[in-house]
Structures are given as C-alpha cells and as structure tokens.
Design an enzyme around this catalytic site. Sequence first.
Site, PDB file in Angstrom:
ATOM      1  N   GLY A  34      50.072 -13.114 -99.321  1.00  0.00           N
ATOM      2  CA  GLY A  34      50.185 -14.063-100.414  1.00  0.00           C
ATOM      3  C   GLY A  34      50.364 -15.456 -99.859  1.00  0.00           C
ATOM      4  O   GLY A  34      50.060 -15.718 -98.689  1.00  0.00           O
ATOM      5  N   ASN A  35      50.865 -16.352-100.688  1.00  0.00           N
ATOM      6  CA  ASN A  35      51.038 -17.736-100.248  1.00  0.00           C
ATOM      7  C   ASN A  35      52.123 -17.888 -99.189  1.00  0.00           C
ATOM      8  O   ASN A  35      52.043 -18.769 -98.332  1.00  0.00           O
ATOM      9  CB  ASN A  35      51.382 -18.623-101.451  1.00  0.00           C
ATOM     10  CG  ASN A  35      50.228 -18.741-102.420  1.00  0.00           C
ATOM     11  OD1 ASN A  35      49.070 -18.696-102.018  1.00  0.00           O
ATOM     12  ND2 ASN A  35      50.536 -18.877-103.703  1.00  0.00           N
ATOM     13  N   ALA A  37      53.815 -14.953 -97.587  1.00  0.00           N
ATOM     14  CA  ALA A  37      54.146 -13.752 -96.818  1.00  0.00           C
ATOM     15  C   ALA A  37      52.901 -12.939 -96.492  1.00  0.00           C
ATOM     16  O   ALA A  37      51.891 -12.999 -97.203  1.00  0.00           O
ATOM     17  CB  ALA A  37      55.136 -12.886 -97.596  1.00  0.00           C
ATOM     18  N   LYS A  54      57.198  -6.971 -94.325  1.00  0.00           N
ATOM     19  CA  LYS A  54      56.840  -8.232 -94.972  1.00  0.00           C
ATOM     20  C   LYS A  54      57.332  -9.372 -94.090  1.00  0.00           C
ATOM     21  O   LYS A  54      58.520  -9.466 -93.795  1.00  0.00           O
ATOM     22  CB  LYS A  54      57.493  -8.289 -96.358  1.00  0.00           C
ATOM     23  CG  LYS A  54      57.135  -9.506 -97.191  1.00  0.00           C
ATOM     24  CD  LYS A  54      57.765  -9.373 -98.579  1.00  0.00           C
ATOM     25  CE  LYS A  54      57.439 -10.549 -99.471  1.00  0.00           C
ATOM     26  NZ  LYS A  54      58.022 -10.381-100.832  1.00  0.00           N
ATOM     27  N   ASP A 147      57.044  -9.249-113.865  1.00  0.00           N
ATOM     28  CA  ASP A 147      55.634  -9.341-113.453  1.00  0.00           C
ATOM     29  C   ASP A 147      55.045  -7.945-113.302  1.00  0.00           C
ATOM     30  O   ASP A 147      54.433  -7.614-112.285  1.00  0.00           O
ATOM     31  CB  ASP A 147      55.503 -10.126-112.152  1.00  0.00           C
ATOM     32  CG  ASP A 147      54.055 -10.544-111.863  1.00  0.00           C
ATOM     33  OD1 ASP A 147      53.247 -10.583-112.822  1.00  0.00           O
ATOM     34  OD2 ASP A 147      53.731 -10.816-110.695  1.00  0.00           O
TER      35      ASP A 147
END
Length: 511
Positions: A34-35, A37, A54, A147
């Site tokens: 992702g942005n 990780a 992670k 989410d």
Amino acid sequence: MARMGISKGGSGKEAKKPPLLLGRFEVGKLLGQGNFAKVYHARNVATGEEVAIKVMEKEKIFKSGLTAHIKREIAVLRRVRHPHIVQLYEVMATKLRIYFVMEYVRGGELFARVARGRLPEADARRYFQQLVSAVAFCHARGVFHRDIKPENLLVDDAGDLKVSDFGLSAVADGMRRDGLFHTFCGTPAYVAPEVLSRRGYDAAGADLWSCGVVLFVLMAGYLPFQDRNLAGMYRKIHKGDFRCPKWFSPELIRLLRGVLVTNPQRRATAEGIMENEWFKIGFRRFSFRVEDDRTFTCFELDDDAAVDAPTSPPDTPRTVDSGDVGAAPTRPRKAGSLTSCDSAPSLLEGRFGLGGSSRRRSSLNAFDIISFSPGFDLSGLFDQDDGGGAGAGSIPEQQKHTARFVSAAPVEVIVATLEAAAAAAGMAVREREDGSISMEGTREGEHGALAVAAEIYELTPELVVVEVRRKAGGAAEYEEFFRARLKPSLRELVCDDRPCPEDSGELSRSL
C-alpha cells in the site's frame, strides 16, 4: 572447452543466501503493498512457521503523521484475538523500519473468488456467518473495523474466513461526547449512508451495513448499489435502492432488507442477524480459548459437554460474557499454529481413568530439580532467545505466574483437590492429551477467559512435584484465583515445613 570450464566454475559457486530478517525470518515473495507498507511472506527458520510480515518505513510514518494510527492498529489487534481475525504475533522495530509479524493466510482474498462469479449459497452463508461472528466479537470489545469489504477478507487453507486490515479501525475511546464517530472511512460502495452524510454515526451499525453489502456481493456476484458515476451510486445508497436477483430466497431477502436499512436505528443488530432463519442454517455457536499466545482451542456451546460443564447463568447474553462468538471453523485442523475443532471435547473427561501413571513424568533430571528451587532457575541458560525477549535479569511473564510444590499425596487426591478449587471458582476442568490438567474459565475478561494448567511430575516413587501456571487470561484474575481458591485448597498437600507467604509483590514460585 573454455565455455564449459567457465560454466563449471560458475556452477561451483554456492548461491549466497540473503541475510535473515531480524536474525530469524527468511523472507519470501511480496504479498501486497500500500502507500505506507509492504507485506511479505516469510518463514521462521527456527520453527518452520510461515508468517506474513508487514514492513513500514519509519520516515514515511512520521512525515505523514501516522504514528498514533500505527499505535492504534497495534492496540486493536491485541484486543481482538479471534479465530476469524488475522492475528498479530509480535511487533519489532529497527532504526529505519517497523515490522508486524502476523498470521499467514494462505488462501488469499475472498475478492478473488467473487471476481470469478457468485459463490454457492452454502459457501456464501458460511463466510457471512464467520464474518458476523468476528465483527460482533470486535464490537463487544469496543472495536469497529470501518472498512469491511471482500478485499479485506481472507480465506485460509481450511476454507475459513479471516478478517484483516484494521488500519482504519476505531475504538470506543475515540467517540465524541455524543457517542458517535465523525470520521469518513471506508470504501464508497460498502459504506453506510449515515457515513456518507458526514454526520455522526454509530460505527457498529455502519460495520453491519458493510457486512450486508458483502453478503449481497457473495450471493449475486455484483454490488447492490451500482451506477455509472459515484454521485449516482451515493444517491442509491442514501435511498437504500437495490433489487435482489430472482435466485435469492425469501429468507435471504428478508435478512438483507433488515440489514441494508438506511435508518441506522431500525437496522438489524448482530444478534438480530444471528436469529434470521437463513443465517441459522448450519450455524454453530462456539467458545474459544487462546493458549500459548497464538493457539486457538474452540468449543461448540450447543453440545452435551458444554451443557454439563459449569457455565454462566442462563440469562447471561450468549455473545459476550461466555465467549460465544459465532460460527465454528469448518473442521479440526492445525495450520500455522492455529488449532480449531468442530466440537468440544468433554470438559470432564478421564477424571481418574489414568490411574496416575500418565500424569507423572518420570524423567526429571538434575537441572529440572534445581530449577524448581527459588533462586536457582537455570532455564535462561538453555532457552533460545527469540530476539524480542526481556533484557538480562528480567523475569519472564510465565515464570511470574508459576507455582510449584512437592507432595506425598496420591495423584488422585491432588487432581480431586484441583477440580474442587476450579469448580468453586466456576471453572471447567479437562485433561489434555499430554496428561496435564487444564482449569478453564467460562467468562471472558479483557484478556480472554482465564486458563490455568497443572502438571504432576514424579520426583521419587513416593513424591511428586505439582506445577501450576497461568496459560491464558489476565494476570490479576489469575492472582485472585490463586490466592483465594488454589493456595488454601492445596496447602494441606504440600510436603514442606516452610510457612506459605500470605502476601508478596508477585506470586511465589513455590507454595
């Protein structure tokens, strides 16, 4: 010839293995990013356990002001230990990076299965049951995901669902004085209308709306609220404007109409969803216990063993206090240190059927005996350092809550005394396969249900050593049980002329 010589020389060189991450983990392929990780597949070289790691760059975290966000995610994952939630095993850091060592879920995203088309009804129902179970468990502990979508739902190699990515989650402490959340979070197609309105919203109800959208997608193969542009989709969500395909059964439609209600005050609760006839097909409520920090042992609550065992009062809500948290995993398995079971073993099995022999370990050596003496614990010289342990001179948490004593009493008498103490505290007793005795609480506290293990070792033909230790649950709860129930009951069995200390800063390692 020259080429052959070069080829031979090149093949003779051993491929240099990359260094181990943090001295323990062999890092494999990239699983996702992702942005802020990246997530890698890794293997613990000492144990062979597969994990997901992670990796986050500290500089990016600090510059983006996400330090509090990361701390919240850690706190949330430690609060929600559940068989259908991806588990956080440990957190480590170097000067440049932060590492989350997490449970590796081999099956990948549920989204990949839905992308191939709608699921069979039985599969969709089971995933939805497990999703609602996990979400209800989180809500009972003041945690809200915010989410929920198929991309954040994983499937393990046994076919069970795992909720992941609590990066946008919230805890009850973050609510304003009106008892509502005011932060816009989530993916538009799965977000509840009250969240889109950017007014205060009940995060539990918003999560359940998202669960309803997920169920529709699993059964239909497409989203309930679709339009050519985002504004049109928002209008449909605000109106609750969706149509069910013809293959949806009346009970399923009734369930969806109850969950996808635009008025959050009238929306079905988690308990209401569990009472729906479509939902209840094949649904087995179960309790579970976390042992050894990462192992789940699951027990169905509807079988005879659970009825016979000491339980909380009948009017106790089934979804929180008793640990009754949803649909049991599909079958017994042990994968990635996760052990589950379809049905509960008898909690009172083998009361005295072993005759004492298999409970006794006849191979105590000199080092074992020395380590039983306070002040002569040599275990630190031989235990492997996991790299994240306590510093020199500190006492491991397990040792702080371990007590040992020597007794000349028959094994049957010791076991009966342990059972009586456990029963007086409302705990169930069962014998494990390794011969140890497990005393297990039926109510869950903040740290899960209390579980206490007792093992009996043969010291001589006439003497045994009894070791009692906390396996799971809160330290304060264990200390109360130990001082109020266990120590008074076992005092008469101790073969020792030293007086038992009544009060001390921490539990003595001998009675």
